[in-house]
Design a protein around this motif. Sequence first.
Motif, PDB file in Angstrom:
ATOM      1  N   VAL A 188      56.113  53.924  30.789  1.00  0.00           N
ATOM      2  CA  VAL A 188      56.941  54.273  31.945  1.00  0.00           C
ATOM      3  C   VAL A 188      58.355  54.646  31.515  1.00  0.00           C
ATOM      4  O   VAL A 188      59.056  55.380  32.216  1.00  0.00           O
ATOM      5  CB  VAL A 188      56.975  53.105  32.957  1.00  0.00           C
ATOM      6  CG1 VAL A 188      57.842  53.428  34.165  1.00  0.00           C
ATOM      7  CG2 VAL A 188      55.564  52.795  33.422  1.00  0.00           C
ATOM      8  N   MET A 189      58.795  54.166  30.361  1.00  0.00           N
ATOM      9  CA  MET A 189      60.133  54.498  29.873  1.00  0.00           C
ATOM     10  C   MET A 189      60.287  55.998  29.640  1.00  0.00           C
ATOM     11  O   MET A 189      61.408  56.497  29.554  1.00  0.00           O
ATOM     12  CB  MET A 189      60.423  53.736  28.579  1.00  0.00           C
ATOM     13  CG  MET A 189      60.465  52.228  28.755  1.00  0.00           C
ATOM     14  SD  MET A 189      61.791  51.671  29.827  1.00  0.00           S
ATOM     15  CE  MET A 189      63.191  51.848  28.722  1.00  0.00           C
ATOM     16  N   GLU A 190      59.186  56.730  29.533  1.00  0.00           N
ATOM     17  CA  GLU A 190      59.250  58.169  29.323  1.00  0.00           C
ATOM     18  C   GLU A 190      59.021  58.947  30.617  1.00  0.00           C
ATOM     19  O   GLU A 190      58.854  60.162  30.598  1.00  0.00           O
ATOM     20  CB  GLU A 190      58.225  58.582  28.258  1.00  0.00           C
ATOM     21  CG  GLU A 190      58.524  57.959  26.898  1.00  0.00           C
ATOM     22  CD  GLU A 190      57.545  58.390  25.823  1.00  0.00           C
ATOM     23  OE1 GLU A 190      56.817  59.380  26.042  1.00  0.00           O
ATOM     24  OE2 GLU A 190      57.499  57.739  24.769  1.00  0.00           O
ATOM     25  N   THR A 191      59.020  58.245  31.744  1.00  0.00           N
ATOM     26  CA  THR A 191      58.839  58.885  33.048  1.00  0.00           C
ATOM     27  C   THR A 191      60.190  58.947  33.741  1.00  0.00           C
ATOM     28  O   THR A 191      60.801  57.909  33.996  1.00  0.00           O
ATOM     29  CB  THR A 191      57.846  58.096  33.914  1.00  0.00           C
ATOM     30  OG1 THR A 191      56.603  57.990  33.209  1.00  0.00           O
ATOM     31  CG2 THR A 191      57.607  58.800  35.242  1.00  0.00           C
ATOM     32  N   LEU A 192      60.649  60.156  34.049  1.00  0.00           N
ATOM     33  CA  LEU A 192      61.978  60.277  34.639  1.00  0.00           C
ATOM     34  C   LEU A 192      61.938  60.035  36.146  1.00  0.00           C
ATOM     35  O   LEU A 192      62.453  59.052  36.642  1.00  0.00           O
ATOM     36  CB  LEU A 192      62.577  61.639  34.327  1.00  0.00           C
ATOM     37  CG  LEU A 192      64.052  61.778  34.711  1.00  0.00           C
ATOM     38  CD1 LEU A 192      64.897  60.715  34.034  1.00  0.00           C
ATOM     39  CD2 LEU A 192      64.574  63.161  34.356  1.00  0.00           C
ATOM     40  N   GLY A 193      61.311  60.926  36.894  1.00  0.00           N
ATOM     41  CA  GLY A 193      61.306  60.799  38.346  1.00  0.00           C
ATOM     42  C   GLY A 193      60.058  60.099  38.852  1.00  0.00           C
ATOM     43  O   GLY A 193      58.943  60.492  38.541  1.00  0.00           O
ATOM     44  N   ILE A 194      60.239  59.027  39.648  1.00  0.00           N
ATOM     45  CA  ILE A 194      59.124  58.313  40.268  1.00  0.00           C
ATOM     46  C   ILE A 194      59.354  58.336  41.775  1.00  0.00           C
ATOM     47  O   ILE A 194      60.333  57.768  42.264  1.00  0.00           O
ATOM     48  CB  ILE A 194      59.027  56.864  39.760  1.00  0.00           C
ATOM     49  CG1 ILE A 194      58.807  56.848  38.241  1.00  0.00           C
ATOM     50  CG2 ILE A 194      57.902  56.103  40.472  1.00  0.00           C
ATOM     51  CD1 ILE A 194      58.935  55.466  37.616  1.00  0.00           C
ATOM     52  N   GLU A 195      58.454  58.989  42.492  1.00  0.00           N
ATOM     53  CA  GLU A 195      58.641  59.165  43.927  1.00  0.00           C
ATOM     54  C   GLU A 195      57.503  58.554  44.749  1.00  0.00           C
ATOM     55  O   GLU A 195      57.437  58.760  45.960  1.00  0.00           O
ATOM     56  CB  GLU A 195      58.770  60.657  44.252  1.00  0.00           C
ATOM     57  CG  GLU A 195      59.997  61.297  43.591  1.00  0.00           C
ATOM     58  CD  GLU A 195      60.094  62.791  43.845  1.00  0.00           C
ATOM     59  OE1 GLU A 195      59.050  63.396  44.167  1.00  0.00           O
ATOM     60  OE2 GLU A 195      61.197  63.344  43.721  1.00  0.00           O
ATOM     61  N   ALA A 210      56.528  68.381  20.825  1.00  0.00           N
ATOM     62  CA  ALA A 210      57.196  67.318  21.577  1.00  0.00           C
ATOM     63  C   ALA A 210      56.298  66.845  22.713  1.00  0.00           C
ATOM     64  O   ALA A 210      55.321  67.514  23.079  1.00  0.00           O
ATOM     65  CB  ALA A 210      58.528  67.823  22.117  1.00  0.00           C
ATOM     66  N   TYR A 211      56.644  65.692  23.259  1.00  0.00           N
ATOM     67  CA  TYR A 211      55.857  65.099  24.339  1.00  0.00           C
ATOM     68  C   TYR A 211      56.732  64.721  25.537  1.00  0.00           C
ATOM     69  O   TYR A 211      56.224  64.272  26.550  1.00  0.00           O
ATOM     70  CB  TYR A 211      55.116  63.856  23.833  1.00  0.00           C
ATOM     71  CG  TYR A 211      54.187  64.156  22.677  1.00  0.00           C
ATOM     72  CD1 TYR A 211      52.839  64.448  22.896  1.00  0.00           C
ATOM     73  CD2 TYR A 211      54.651  64.192  21.367  1.00  0.00           C
ATOM     74  CE1 TYR A 211      51.981  64.743  21.845  1.00  0.00           C
ATOM     75  CE2 TYR A 211      53.808  64.493  20.310  1.00  0.00           C
ATOM     76  CZ  TYR A 211      52.480  64.772  20.549  1.00  0.00           C
ATOM     77  OH  TYR A 211      51.642  65.073  19.505  1.00  0.00           O
ATOM     78  N   CYS A 212      58.048  64.891  25.416  1.00  0.00           N
ATOM     79  CA  CYS A 212      58.972  64.494  26.477  1.00  0.00           C
ATOM     80  C   CYS A 212      59.908  65.649  26.822  1.00  0.00           C
ATOM     81  O   CYS A 212      60.924  65.855  26.139  1.00  0.00           O
ATOM     82  CB  CYS A 212      59.776  63.262  26.061  1.00  0.00           C
ATOM     83  SG  CYS A 212      60.955  62.722  27.308  1.00  0.00           S
ATOM     84  N   PRO A 213      59.605  66.424  27.863  1.00  0.00           N
ATOM     85  CA  PRO A 213      60.456  67.564  28.214  1.00  0.00           C
ATOM     86  C   PRO A 213      61.849  67.156  28.663  1.00  0.00           C
ATOM     87  O   PRO A 213      62.820  67.880  28.433  1.00  0.00           O
ATOM     88  CB  PRO A 213      59.683  68.255  29.343  1.00  0.00           C
ATOM     89  CG  PRO A 213      58.790  67.192  29.901  1.00  0.00           C
ATOM     90  CD  PRO A 213      58.426  66.320  28.751  1.00  0.00           C
ATOM     91  N   HIS A 214      61.978  65.999  29.295  1.00  0.00           N
ATOM     92  CA  HIS A 214      63.300  65.566  29.761  1.00  0.00           C
ATOM     93  C   HIS A 214      64.215  65.280  28.580  1.00  0.00           C
ATOM     94  O   HIS A 214      65.404  65.565  28.616  1.00  0.00           O
ATOM     95  CB  HIS A 214      63.175  64.313  30.634  1.00  0.00           C
ATOM     96  CG  HIS A 214      62.263  64.483  31.798  1.00  0.00           C
ATOM     97  ND1 HIS A 214      62.516  65.392  32.808  1.00  0.00           N
ATOM     98  CD2 HIS A 214      61.089  63.890  32.121  1.00  0.00           C
ATOM     99  CE1 HIS A 214      61.549  65.328  33.698  1.00  0.00           C
ATOM    100  NE2 HIS A 214      60.666  64.437  33.300  1.00  0.00           N
TER     101      HIS A 214
END
Length: 509
Positions: free
Chosen positions: A245-252, A335-339
């Motif tokens: 979850v640390m690699e998840t930016l937006g959670i809606e 890469a695996y994290c676009p943010h």
Amino acid sequence: MALDKAIKDQLTQYLAMLESEVVFAASLGEDDSSTKVREFLEEIAEMSPKITIQAVASERTPSFSINRPGEESGIAFAGLPLGHEFTSFILALLQVSGRPPKIDEALQKRIKAIDKPLHFETYVSLTCHNCPDVVQALNIMAVLNPSISHTMIEGGMFKEEIDKKKIMAVPTVFLDGEEFASGRQTIEQLLEKAAGPTSKDDFAEKELFDVLVVGGGPAGGSAAIYAARKGINTGMVVETMGGQVMETLGIENMIGTPYTEGPKLMRQVEEHINEYKVDVMKGQRAKDIRRNDVIEVELENGAVLKTKTAILATGARWRNINVPGEKEFKNKGVAYCPHCDGPLFAGKEVAVIGGGNSGIEAAIDLAGMAKHVYVLEFLPELKADLVLQNRLNTLENVTVITNAATKEIAGSDHVEQLTYVDRETNGEFTLAVEGVFILIGLMPNTEWLKDRIVLNERNEIVVDKHGATNIEGVFAAGDCTDSVYKQIITSMGSGATAALGAFDHLIRS
């Protein structure tokens, strides 16, 4: 530059917490970047009588260090610490002034015991939500040990340096001029790399646990909280607190919370865990589990923890495509994290592999920075939600390619091209891209359990409705299990179920 009112209001509260006077030792020129840093520092200095600015010469301009008068802290910022790094700046300011870092005493002792000089440099982007964890960890090490120093380098202001060192992923850490680490790292992981692992002797005095949770993501956090609230002796073995979850930016879709971000959510979970008497053992990886008189969990450092019940919540990691070039060019264009890494590919052509929600969200995000984005989906159609597909279709610099089987990622010292096969025609095509973002789902972290726990064909732990596995007293929860849906909220629910199942087992035993 002028700070907005919300930031200034936040700053006012923090500046009131300064324990002593601090000095910004600033190396500034007449260029635009230096002007921005100068205005930033002057505006903050005007807000507190405890802050002064001193002109110095440094190897990087613009840059500044935060010191006490007459002392050097070893903490420096090259560029502007805004965006996600603003918190890193505030914490460094407070800690240099004398406010103690919030880490446990055993970890502090390990940091203070380092008796050799270590100079760290961390390259970041201000949109990277993983970078602050690394910056703040290394700043804490510098605050606690005068032999350690650390400089945060903002890639946008030092692009020539980024290009020269061929840095294509953030955060990237250098130690004494040599590449040391890349990607999200905890303070425990950084310390282990710099000073060696913890000794198994450190675990010799651990008591028998009632419940031992293995994993620190949403499922593990939920399980620990539910177990601890029952008043039983609860432990956690955590490699990385927060998990995927640390690699998840937006959670809606967190019910009751219209919007949050992964790192923020998991910080709240960790704070919730700390409200209870849970023995959290960070930076530790389990390598075996067995049942004798009690359940034994063996760690990679050789320590063996004993418990009456265990909850496996080891989560999952990004799935690899396993084609030539993927491993070779990891952090060199793959890469695996676009943010995190997207800003490093501004103005360049990139490919996104994966047409599910994660892939399409990445493509939408990258389209705002990259020159062109190619989306490659293995199936005949995209799998993402329609609302995301509709948004993607409005973007002129995105090309969607379906029925595409990636064959190879190639280049010299970084990614230069991607070759794929059209599954309908069997034709082979090459895209000239400098970045490849891989988002094709998750793989459970269960390799260490294959000879112990019953797994399904996808290597997921098979559990019953109580979260129980085939081993008596061993339960499992979250993305490492055969749950149909892999969502944060379902992981939290399964963690609670496993903890309640473990408690019922203890009562019956």
